[in-house]
Design an enzyme around this catalytic site. Structure first.
Site, mmCIF file in Angstrom:
data_model
loop_
_atom_site.group_PDB
_atom_site.id
_atom_site.type_symbol
_atom_site.label_atom_id
_atom_site.label_comp_id
_atom_site.label_asym_id
_atom_site.label_seq_id
_atom_site.Cartn_x
_atom_site.Cartn_y
_atom_site.Cartn_z
ATOM 1 N N SER A 240 -11.348 -0.721 -0.794
ATOM 2 C CA SER A 240 -10.035 -0.747 -0.132
ATOM 3 C C SER A 240 -10.151 -1.205 1.314
ATOM 4 C CB SER A 240 -9.388 0.639 -0.145
ATOM 5 O OG SER A 240 -8.782 0.920 -1.363
ATOM 6 N N HIS B 154 -4.040 5.836 3.873
ATOM 7 C CA HIS B 154 -4.642 4.658 3.250
ATOM 8 C C HIS B 154 -4.092 3.346 3.800
ATOM 9 C CE1 HIS B 154 -5.825 1.957 -0.140
ATOM 10 N NE2 HIS B 154 -6.870 2.756 -0.182
ATOM 11 N N ASP C 112 0.842 -1.197 0.000
ATOM 12 C CA ASP C 112 0.000 0.000 0.000
ATOM 13 C C ASP C 112 0.882 1.253 0.000
ATOM 14 O OD1 ASP C 112 -2.310 1.865 0.987
ATOM 15 O OD2 ASP C 112 -3.251 -0.086 0.748
#
Length: 549
Positions: A463, A294, A68
């Site tokens: 996600s 994220h 990621d």
């Protein structure tokens, strides 16, 4: 396009403009709850611990690689569960374990100190433009090998610019509207915060400008939305300002790369080659600390400390998180060779589960990714990927990474995950879907999880559905380590009982059976998955739990 930018744009637009689906009041940890016991269709994680694992202890720590944007390894809910390469001596600048990555004590960063990234369609446009834009004869142009692909890239690049330019204008106008009404109320009432009560007590008079009156009426209507009733106009303005601040730089990076005609412009100092030039796997550095939230958010969903009195609880309770960084922020696309090398790194360093919450519509070096996925397959490693957030049927329009190899074969170790919401609509309106290419759905909307700098946030997107499944895979393996990756995958997919309900096809008003949107037709269920795992173990690994198709 990466998972987060698309969903971030749509969620802000939908929420602030008052078009979002109306959600019932939900518990903060709804994604861990059970429909029968708690009245919300989460993944049944808490029920699993309470009823199936109450008197059991995990027997093996499972390493989950988070490929990621990096992970905040100092977060109080994560710092105790971050993987450590004990074969490496921290800070000596040497590759002590001779794996090709010096000082990779807590993972690796394949983007190094690259300053900025962009989308695959921009990179491919730059790669191909000389060959095709230089041809002035339209007849010869259409006969050139690869023209059809070039046309898709050119159209995609133009669409990207059109959408981002339109959004820039839209958000600029919206910001100006909110600032006008906030300024009006500050001048007339002395109040800095504008909420519903203030609007009702002090309505804008008929003598005000038409724009101000229209803004006032729209603001009242927004407060009528259950989701937005408690969100002040100030908070909505902040949302637009934050999002707007990412649009300009995103376009500027693309503009610069195209003007320089060099996709490596922002990574030149790192000696990182162009995406199509595979100069080996040993590049980057060991700085896995992120510049966005994220990766940290995904890590928290998988394994944030359970029952520690801090923040939130992850799915798995006996896990190590391995950060592998392949992009700077979620507002760009991953590079295929980085994905491939990240998978190989994770596998070689002991990961059993790999979470990949990213994706895009073009994968020019897919052969490299296929090779890495196949390598993980031979090592018994399970890969969980996000289905994407474009409300698209990915059986018709391919979204990468995918379980389908270029050879035509299908990877047996990859699970592709769509997203559900906590409301009665069930399927998330943004989620990609596909009876052949999406395997299962999992909770993905309004997930409360870890963020950088000891904070927490609420995120939505496939996600954040993928790490729910990654966490369940790790949970199963930590209690039943003798299971193969095929058995763990089968437990997860077999647990997803097809739901006989009708939902809106994502992005449309068309009603379709929820079971038509994925291979399994259901939502992941940790309780049933662990029950299946127990059945296999009791029968010595021979229980017949078929892989639904």
């Amino acid at each position: 396009m990466n998972a987060t930018p698309a969903i971030l744009l749509s969620l802000i637009c939908f929420s602030v403009l008052g078009q979002a689906p109306q959600l019932a009041e939900r518990p903060r940890n709804w994604h861990l709850l059970d429909i029968q016991e708690d009245g919300v269709r989460g993944a049944g994680v808490e029920k699993t611990y309470r009823l199936l694992l109450k008197d059991k202890k995990p027997t093996k720590k499972v390493i989950v690689a988070i490929i990621d944007s990096g992970v905040d390894t100092l977060h109080p809910d994560l710092k105790s569960i971050v993987w450590e390469n004990k074969k490496e001596i921290a800070g000596n600048g040497k590759d002590d374990d001779r794996n090709g990555y010096p000082d990779d004590v807590r993972g690796w960063n394949f983007v190094g100190n690259t300053q900025a990234g962009t989308f695959e369609v921009v990179r491919e446009y730059i790669r191909l433009r000389k060959e095709f834009e230089g041809e002035r004869d339209s007849t010869l142009l259409t006969k050139k090998k690869g023209y059809a692909y070039w046309k898709k890239i050119k159209d995609g690049k133009d669409k990207f610019y059109a959408e981002y330019t339109e959004m820039t204008t839209r958000f600029s106008n919206r910001i100006a509207d909110y600032r006008e009404i906030l300024e009006y109320y500050k001048n007339t009432t002395g109040k800095d915060t504008v909420d519903y009560q203030l609007l009702v007590e002090y309505p804008v008079p008929d003598t005000a400008t038409a724009t101000l009156r229209a803004n006032y009426q729209e603001s009242l209507e927004l407060f009528a939305q259950p989701d937005l009733a408690g969100v002040s106009l100030n908070e909505r303005l902040s949302l637009f300002e934050n999002l707007s601040s990412t649009l300009g730089p995103t376009l500027a990076v693309a503009d610069t790369l195209i003007a320089k005609n060099d996709v490596t412009y922002y990574s030149a100092r790192e000696n990182i080659t162009a995406p199509e030039v595979n100069s080996g796997r040993n590049y980057g550095n060991n700085n896995i600390l992120p510049k966005d939230d994220h990766g940290t958010a995904c890590a928290g969903i998988v394994a944030a400390g359970r029952n520690n009195g801090v923040g939130m609880d992850g799915v798995a309770n006996h896990v190590q998180i391995m950060p592998v960084r392949i992009f700077i922020s979620a507002n760009e696309d991953e590079i295929d060779k980085d994905v491939a090398h990240a998978i190989e790194y994770a596998v070689d360093n002991g990961a059993k589960v790999i979470n990949m919450s990213f994706g895009k519509f073009f994968s020019p070096q897919k052969n490299l990714v296929d090779k890495a996925v196949a390598y993980a397959e031979t090592k018994g490693v399970l890969i969980v990927s996000a289905a994407g957030n474009e409300s698209t049927n990915v059986d018709s329009l391919h979204f990468f990474p995918t379980a389908h190899y270029l050879s035509g074969k299908r990877a047996s170790n990859l699970i592709n995950v769509g997203a559900t919401a906590s409301d009665s609509g069930l399927v998330a309106y943004y989620s990609n879907y596909g009876k052949n290419n999406v395997d299962i759905f999992a909770p993905g909307s309004d997930i409360y999880t870890t963020a950088r700098d000891t904070t927490y946030l609420t995120e939505s997107g496939t996600s954040f559905a993928a790490p729910v499944v990654s966490g369940i895979a790790a949970l199963i393996w930590s209690y039943y380590p003798s299971l193969t990756y095929k058995q763990v995958k089968s437990c997860i997919e077999s647990s997803a009982t097809p739901l006989a309900v009708t939902v809106k096809k994502p992005g449309t008003e068309q009603l379709v059976p929820f079971s038509s949107l994925s291979r399994t037709g259901g939502v992941v269920d940790a309780f049933k998955a662990v029950e299946f795992a127990q059945k296999i173990v009791r029968k010595g690994g021979t229980a017949d739990i078929s892989n639904p198709k």
